[in-house]
Design an enzyme around this catalytic site. Structure first.
Site, mmCIF file in Angstrom:
data_model
loop_
_atom_site.group_PDB
_atom_site.id
_atom_site.type_symbol
_atom_site.label_atom_id
_atom_site.label_comp_id
_atom_site.label_asym_id
_atom_site.label_seq_id
_atom_site.Cartn_x
_atom_site.Cartn_y
_atom_site.Cartn_z
ATOM 1 N N ILE A 17 0.812 -1.222 0.000
ATOM 2 C CA ILE A 17 0.000 0.000 0.000
ATOM 3 C C ILE A 17 0.845 1.272 0.000
ATOM 4 O O ILE A 17 0.422 2.284 -0.529
ATOM 5 C CB ILE A 17 -0.963 0.027 1.220
ATOM 6 C CG1 ILE A 17 -0.196 0.054 2.539
ATOM 7 C CG2 ILE A 17 -1.924 -1.149 1.194
ATOM 8 C CD1 ILE A 17 -1.062 0.439 3.735
ATOM 9 N N CYS A 45 -2.560 -12.147 0.263
ATOM 10 C CA CYS A 45 -1.378 -11.292 0.312
ATOM 11 C C CYS A 45 -0.886 -11.372 1.740
ATOM 12 O O CYS A 45 -0.604 -12.472 2.212
ATOM 13 C CB CYS A 45 -1.710 -9.870 -0.131
ATOM 14 S SG CYS A 45 -3.204 -9.178 0.591
ATOM 15 N N SER A 46 -0.846 -10.281 2.467
ATOM 16 C CA SER A 46 -0.461 -10.402 3.869
ATOM 17 C C SER A 46 -1.704 -10.632 4.734
ATOM 18 O O SER A 46 -1.860 -11.675 5.344
ATOM 19 C CB SER A 46 0.287 -9.152 4.323
ATOM 20 O OG SER A 46 1.505 -9.052 3.622
ATOM 21 N N GLY A 105 -4.878 -10.066 3.399
ATOM 22 C CA GLY A 105 -5.985 -10.487 2.548
ATOM 23 C C GLY A 105 -7.115 -9.486 2.473
ATOM 24 O O GLY A 105 -8.271 -9.869 2.306
ATOM 25 N N ASP A 154 -6.345 -6.115 0.905
ATOM 26 C CA ASP A 154 -6.028 -5.098 -0.097
ATOM 27 C C ASP A 154 -5.811 -5.739 -1.473
ATOM 28 O O ASP A 154 -6.701 -5.788 -2.294
ATOM 29 C CB ASP A 154 -4.778 -4.317 0.316
ATOM 30 C CG ASP A 154 -5.026 -3.459 1.542
ATOM 31 O OD1 ASP A 154 -6.020 -2.730 1.534
ATOM 32 O OD2 ASP A 154 -4.233 -3.530 2.499
ATOM 33 N N ARG A 155 -4.609 -6.257 -1.672
ATOM 34 C CA ARG A 155 -4.296 -6.870 -2.961
ATOM 35 C C ARG A 155 -5.187 -8.077 -3.235
ATOM 36 O O ARG A 155 -5.591 -8.321 -4.363
ATOM 37 C CB ARG A 155 -2.827 -7.298 -2.982
ATOM 38 C CG ARG A 155 -1.898 -6.126 -3.010
ATOM 39 C CD ARG A 155 -0.471 -6.529 -2.715
ATOM 40 N NE ARG A 155 -0.168 -6.487 -1.294
ATOM 41 C CZ ARG A 155 1.083 -6.484 -0.807
ATOM 42 N NH1 ARG A 155 2.102 -6.539 -1.624
ATOM 43 N NH2 ARG A 155 1.290 -6.431 0.498
ATOM 44 N N LYS A 175 -10.091 -2.220 4.513
ATOM 45 C CA LYS A 175 -10.149 -1.222 5.571
ATOM 46 C C LYS A 175 -10.382 0.180 5.007
ATOM 47 O O LYS A 175 -9.488 1.030 4.998
ATOM 48 C CB LYS A 175 -8.859 -1.260 6.387
ATOM 49 C CG LYS A 175 -8.555 -2.652 6.930
ATOM 50 C CD LYS A 175 -7.727 -2.600 8.191
ATOM 51 C CE LYS A 175 -6.373 -2.012 7.976
ATOM 52 N NZ LYS A 175 -5.615 -1.889 9.234
#
Lengths: 738, 617
Positions: free
Chosen positions: B329, B389-390, B392, B394-395, B431
């Site tokens: 981000i 992703c980390s 889950g 965003d990407r 978020k």
């Protein structure tokens, strides 16, 4: 298709059914009773050599798979024919009548590379030894790239075809060897002499008079050069100010004469002029120039502005250099290369400088438009021979100012007027004869088409012709058949077409013009040249086309008509000074900040709602100048949007247009109460629209798999991102951020 | 070229008004109202004609100078409400107006001091989240800006001042209720779920399994709730793999989750391993489950240090792991910042293309699209995939929603797209609050990032490449983005469903979809052709990706004017013409022969109509 990867198919005998399966050819061959492996030959076309068992790699997978067939070289083209390719469903929905998909006109060959032992080497004409490479890569001027393997062909055949191709496409030749000559000697004259009646050819006095009348130009048609008495560079007829006498024209053999191009409704006009020979003494040329400029201002009652193109636009060599760099971005050998080059796409585009040149030309044209439109000042474009960038500029100015030139016939007439009659050296610039010692080739005409394309994509409803038309026109430059693009001047053409021996009884040859589109395309295919978005002039105008057109224009700027005395008669002192410099052959720096003047023009133009039949200006901001995708990306499989692209909306517009047409007919029929349903037959006269999936309708779509293109070599691109890249998305979680 | 570029900023206000045809993208955030009350009366009274939403309250009015980057300083009056900042020039022919929801404001700064010299050097500098800045100048006497600064600060960042977001104050009413657009159970049912391989679980009904997931989850039939709890212990923030979408024919699934908690020691979790294998087995034809890790390889490795990581080969033998190289981000935020630098207020002229390239914005778009293409392609060939992703949100949300958009034509309809956003983004806990910073003054918060903007940009790229495949138009996408910031609707507020439930968002605010679905017509793409079961593979190449000029550079009046779409305008004219003929024909038919008076009232698909007309009557 055979896969070389699997060992089995490799050594077995390849199939080589070698007639082309396209429907009409078959019929033709059957009629002639020739059920042979012969390729489709045009009248006068002769096969020089051929090789069987040649493998043509399919583009989608440049090194693995391919199609076997026969490679031939004729006096017209390099052709590859294979029974394996085009089956009925995969053949392109539209085709060129002169050329099949795997045909390369000899004059369309750009570069040939030979690959032996994995090494790729540029082949240079005249240096070919008896050895031949195992693989041939042919890059074409229309941006196609062919890969042929000679490995499986007989040695003798392979050697011959290689030498033949190199000899006929890369080595200097005489004009008489160009295919058009043997074609015209053989083809029935009726076939070749059809003319597009609406296009003015500007070969006769009448055409010039008509044009002069249409624009209400205040000049005269001069016959001083009839039978090329004065100059071989000039057309037989042209238009000059009344005060220019035949003696004036004779004086410097046409140099330093203001040739009329077009008249603005306000009375000012556009002229072009070649520089005087530099040897002239100061006094003489200055006096002469004064007289010429007086001649211009007297007739037009307007001041005149001189635009010396050599000082503000790139030289022809720069043009060629830039285009070579630009073109290279589209000659892609493999998928890997495509994705690697994708990383630096924008900067590579910028580095080529080609878009910048397009922008400069358009900007210069806007400046000239500004003088004519806002200042009502005549403009005299000056260039050394007034036949290169001069043609680009004068044509662009006319397209922006006069909606007639945005119709198809108008556009074709414009090219005849400014380029063909204007003496653009098509032959030298295109370098069709491969003569190195000649003047440098340069894509001047292509540059013009590029500029027109920019206008077209920005203001689509203003043009009667389509993008496809421009693309096809740009391809036609490389077909050695059309008188339009084969000569350096009208005189050059006329002498070339004279029968070889005076005692021969034949009449002069009659080369077809490129505007004879039926030679290349059937009606269906030609329908693709029409832009469905074109907003026609209001119907009442149609009947009295020319006169009402004038009225329409005049209304636009009523306060500034001819009657108004021009503020500054004659030309300015500053300009006479500059003139001296110009006509002494010296370069001068810019004396005018170019955009300062066009600023207000843009403002007032933007203030009014856009009138597609009125003044048209290009947008020149960074994001507005684009790459002509259809022309440049049409052969690159990775770049095809399967089932998408702007073509899908165009198709929708076409469908709707034909639906409206049908409804209209139906309404007419019903309101006339003619109950015979027999007349009601023709519904979809247009092409099968759904078949048009490709952005360029003359390509086969089958080769492009449905598999999505997945970018490779992604990782290299963002190598140097800041330390942020290592950070965790949400800092709240971990403390140990790397 | 440089010089040409400049003239745009010297345009007088008339030029802006001359864009008399309502521009497609002006989007009424900044427009020009017609002539109005005289200069005098404007000075006396509070600003007239301020648009006002139900529930919107006037806070203050003030004489001010707007320093327009394109037209120079403009004197006028500003009106601040609890929802917007509205500016109107004193000049009336034509008046220039500015209509900015306070929600788009990211930062307010004082510019110059009481002693600064120079004209218009004392005032306010406002940075917006939507690619523009606003500058206002005030009189230097008597601390004239103190009040307005404080009020603006207070109402632009209500959450920092214990005030409510406007969405909770709005009294807007619409004929449609957008909160009914998405119902998880109905959406799964549309996909044919549950079935004998997949079941709905309510294990998260009270958000006890995962507080950032929705209450309804779709999981393998064979995995009991007990297993889900065990798996959740091994996934970052308990975000276990759950179904996003199932292929209607080959039954392959897209699963989404967060990274496994492998850590430095390379921990393993048998339950997680078994769970993933259950997923693989479910459609019967997936030999290897493909796990798409959206991150670049190095980042995934680095995550081990903080307890995260990726699925190792040894532990997950029936799975293959693919890294998609999409950056985090922070990288995206900086990239968009760079983009703003080259387009606002002036569009970079001399080296436009290389400047554009150096922002990397389109390159990031390309990577996201390329990732989604791979997911869609894998699924089409019958293989189930897991995307993470980390965390889950965003990407992962970008990849699942974009691949679903490629695979399922339903999501390309007006409602379908709303469902997609509601499901993959809102319900699965992207978020929004942290990424956008609604009502929060902390403009430098490292949690902020334009991930959702990037997603909408990807969608826009797809609509450009497939102009007939989407039911909605560009205005729809821009309206979504404008209201991502505006705080007028509850749709994009808060980080996850559990918080939204707490705040009673559905009860107390209006949904953006309520407004959109109540005036549906203006968001319809006229070229839309309904077609089911076509997979769209956009070309993720720089040759085709283009900057969304009409969004990112829309504040520049000159560029905005260039963005009108003549093809669409022409098409609309032609549609109107067709309807005229149809009507005429209908009239004629009625008077002519009653026999064939069938279905002529349908403005249905053109092909149908042509067919109808075609039949010899």
């Amino acid at each position: 298709m055979l896969s070389l990867g699997s060992g089995g198919g490799k050594s077995t005998k390849p199939s080589f059914v070698s007639y082309v399966t396209l429907e009409d050819m078959k019929i033709k061959e059957k009629e002639e009773g020739l059920r042979s492996k012969h390729p489709y030959l045009l009248p006068g076309e002769v096969v020089f050599c051929s090789a069987n068992h040649v493998l043509k790699y399919t583009q989608e997978d440049a090194s693995q798979r391919g199609v076997y067939g026969t490679l031939l070289c004729t006096n017209f083209k390099i052709a590859f024919i294979s029974g394996e390719s085009a089956s009925q469903e995969t053949a392109p929905p539209f085709r060129n009548k002169l050329l099949s998909e795997n045909d390369i006109p000899l004059t369309c060959v750009d570069h040939i590379y030979g690959v032996s032992d994995e090494k790729k080497k540029l082949i240079i004409g005249g240096q070919v030894k008896s050895k031949y490479p195992s693989k041939l890569i042919i890059q074409c001027k229309d941006l196609r790239v062919f890969h042929f393997s000679l490995t499986y062909a007989k040695e003798e055949e392979a050697k011959k075809i290689f030498q033949g191709i190199v000899h006929h496409s890369l080595e200097p030749k005489s004009l008489k060897c160009v295919f058009a000559f043997s074609y015209c000697e053989t083809a029935s004259p009726s076939q070749a002499s059809r003319k597009s009646s609406l296009t003015l050819m500007f070969e006769t006095k009448e055409d010039w008079s008509m044009e002069l009348g249409r624009t209400k130009g205040n000049c005269k048609v001069s016959s001083a050069n009839e039978d090329y008495a004065i100059s071989e560079k000039l057309p037989q007829f042209f238009v000059v100010p009344f005060a220019v006498s035949d003696d004036d024209i004779l004086r410097f053999l046409g140099k330093g004469i203001p040739f009329w191009c077009w008249s603005h409704h306000s009375g000012c006009a556009l002229f072009k002029m070649a520089c005087l020979p530099t040897i002239q003494e100061d006094g003489i040329s200055q006096k002469y120039m004064h007289r010429m400029l007086d001649a211009v201002t007297q007739d037009q009652l307007c001041p005149v502005k001189i635009e010396d193109l050599s000082s503000c636009l790139p030289a022809l060599q720069d043009l060629q250099l830039s285009y070579n760099k630009f073109k290279q971005l589209f000659l892609i050998d493999s998928t890997t290369e495509f994705w690697v080059s994708d990383m630096k796409w924008f900067s590579s585009l910028e580095n080529s400088g080609w878009l910048e040149i397009i922008r400069q030309c358009l900007m210069k044209a806007v400046e000239i438009v500004d003088y004519l439109e806002s200042a009502h000042t005549s403009v005299l474009i000056v260039e050394e021979h007034c036949s290169d960038l001069c043609c680009v500029l004068s044509s662009l100015v006319q397209i922006m100012l006069d909606p007639y030139y945005r119709t198809r016939s108008g556009f074709q007439s414009l090219i005849q007027k400014e380029w063909v009659a204007g003496g653009h050296s098509f032959l030298d610039r295109c370098n069709h004869l491969y003569q190195k010692e000649k003047e440098a080739p340069a894509p001047v005409f292509l540059l013009f088409l590029e500029c027109v394309w920019q206008l077209l994509q920005q203001h689509a409803p203003a043009f009667q012709f389509s993008e496809t038309y421009l693309t096809v026109l740009s391809d036609s430059i490389n077909i050695p058949l059309f008188s339009t693009f084969l000569f350096n001047s009208q005189h050059h053409r006329d002498t070339a077409m004279k029968p070889g021996h005076p005692e021969a009884q034949r009449s002069p040859l009659n080369f077809p013009s490129v505007w004879d589109w039926s030679l290349q395309f059937d009606c269906k295919a030609q329908s693709l040249f029409t832009n469905p978005l074109y907003v026609e002039k209001p119907i009442q105008d149609k009947a009295l086309r020319k006169t009402s057109h004038q009225k329409h224009q005049r209304q636009l700027s009523l306060p500034n008509t001819l009657s108004k005395p021009s503020p500054r008669k004659g030309f300015f002192k500053e300009e006479t000074d500059n003139l001296k410099k110009i006509f002494l052959g010296k370069r001068i720096s810019k004396w005018l900040n170019p955009t300062e003047s066009s600023k207000e023009l843009y403002e007032s133009w933007q203030r009014k709602p856009l009138d597609y039949q009125g003044l048209l200006l290009p947008y020149l901001d960074g994001p507005a100048v684009r790459v002509w995708m259809q022309r440049y990306l049409r052969w690159v499989p990775e770049a095809q949007i399967f089932g998408g692209g702007s073509i899908t909306t165009v198709n929708r517009v076409l469908e709707l247009a034909s639906e409206i047409q049908d409804l209209q007919k139906e309404v007419e029929r019903r309101s006339c109460r003619m109950n015979s349903s027999i007349e009601w037959k023709q519904v979809y006269s247009g092409p099968p629209l759904s078949a048009r999936l490709s952005s360029f309708p003359f390509t086969t779509t089958h080769a492009w798999s449905f598999k999505p293109a997945i970018p490779s070599s992604i990782r290299q691109g963002l190598g140097s991102v800041s330390s942020l890249a290592d950070k965790e998305d949400d800092d709240s979680q971990g403390s140990g951020v790397l | 070229m440089q010089v040409l570029g400049e003239f745009g900023f010297r345009l007088k206000t008339e030029t802006m008004a001359s864009a008399s045809t309502p521009t497609y993208n002006s989007n009424n955030l900044e427009n020009n109202s017609s002539k109005n009350a005289s200069r005098e009366s404007l000075r006396m009274e509070p600003l007239a004609d301020v648009p006002q939403l139900p529930g919107e309250e006037r806070i203050t009015d003030k004489d001010i100078i707007y320093i327009c980057p394109f037209n120079g300083a403009v004197k006028g009056k500003v009106s601040i409400t609890n929802y917007r900042l509205f500016f109107k020039s004193f000049e009336v022919d034509p008046a220039m107006t500015l209509d900015v929801p306070l929600g788009v404001i990211s930062r307010i700064e004082k510019m110059g001091g009481a002693s600064s010299r120079g004209e218009n050097s004392y005032g306010l500098d406002i940075t917006c989240k939507d690619m523009r800045n606003l500058r206002f100048a005030l009189k230097q006497e008597g601390h004239s800006r103190r009040d307005i600064f404080e009020l603006l600060f207070r109402y632009a960042f209500p959450l920092s001042h214990s005030l409510q977001l406007f969405a909770f104050l709005s009294q807007e009413k619409f004929s449609e209720n957008g909160w009914n657009v998405y119902n998880a159970i109905l959406e799964y049912r549309r996909q044919g779920l549950p079935n004998n391989k997949w079941r709905i679980t309510f294990v998260n009904e009270q958000y006890e399994l995962c507080d950032t997931y929705p209450t309804v989850l779709m999981v393998p039939f064979k995995a009991p709730d007990e297993d889900l709890r065990k798996v959740s212990a091994f996934r970052s923030r308990n975000r276990i793999p759950v179904v996003s979408w199932i292929h209607p024919v080959n039954q392959a699934v897209i699963m989404r989750c967060s990274q496994p908690l492998v850590g430095m020691s390379g921990k393993r979790n048998k339950d997680d391993e078994r769970y993933l294998d259950t997923i693989r087995e479910a459609n019967g034809q997936t030999a290897k489950l493909t796990i798409y890790d959206a991150r670049p390889n190095v980042n995934a490795v680095a995550n081990k240090a903080t307890g995260g990581g990726y699925e190792g080969e040894d532990a997950y033998q029936n799975a293959e792991l693919v890294f998609l190289d999409i950056h985090n981000i922070h990288v995206m935020r900086e990239s968009l910042k760079k983009l703003k630098d080259i387009v606002y207020p002036q569009v970079e002229e001399t080296h436009w293309l290389s400047s554009l390239e150096s922002t990397h914005w389109l390159e990031h778009i390309k990577l996201v699209l390329a990732g989604a293409i791979q997911v869609a392609d894998k699924l089409s060939s019958g293989n189930s995939v897991v995307v993470h992703c980390s965390d889950g949100w965003d990407r992962t949300a970008q990849l699942t929603s974009l691949s679903m958009l490629m695979l399922d034509s339903y999501y390309r309809t007006m409602t379908g797209f709303q469902v997609l956003v509601q499901k993959e983004w809102i319900s699965f806990g992207h978020k929004f609050s942290s990424r956008i910073g609604h009502g929060d003054k902390n403009h430098a918060d490292a949690d902020r990032s334009p991930i959702f903007v990037q997603f909408i940009d990807c969608v826009w790229q797809m609509t450009k490449q497939f102009p007939t495949a989407f039911e909605f138009n560009e205005l729809f996408l821009m309206t979504i983005l404008d209201n991502l910031y505006s705080c007028r609707f509850g749709t994009f507020l808060y980080n996850c469903e559990s918080v939204r439930d707490n705040m009673e968002v559905k009860e107390k605010t209006v949904s953006l979809w309520s407004m959109i679905n109540s005036e549906n017509g203006k968001y319809i793409n006229p070229f839309y052709t309904k077609e089911s079961s076509r997979v769209l593979y956009p070309v993720a190449s720089m040759r085709h990706l283009e900057l969304w000029v009409s969004y990112y550079i829309r504040w520049n009046p000159r560029i905005r004017q260039q963005q009108q779409n003549p093809v669409e305008q022409r098409y609309m004219e032609m549609l109107a013409l067709r309807d005229q003929y149809l009507k005429k024909l209908e009239e004629l038919q009625i008077s002519d022969s009653p026999r064939i008076a069938n279905n002529s009232n349908s403005p249905a698909s053109p092909t149908q109509l042509v067919h109808h007309v075609q039949t010899p009557l």
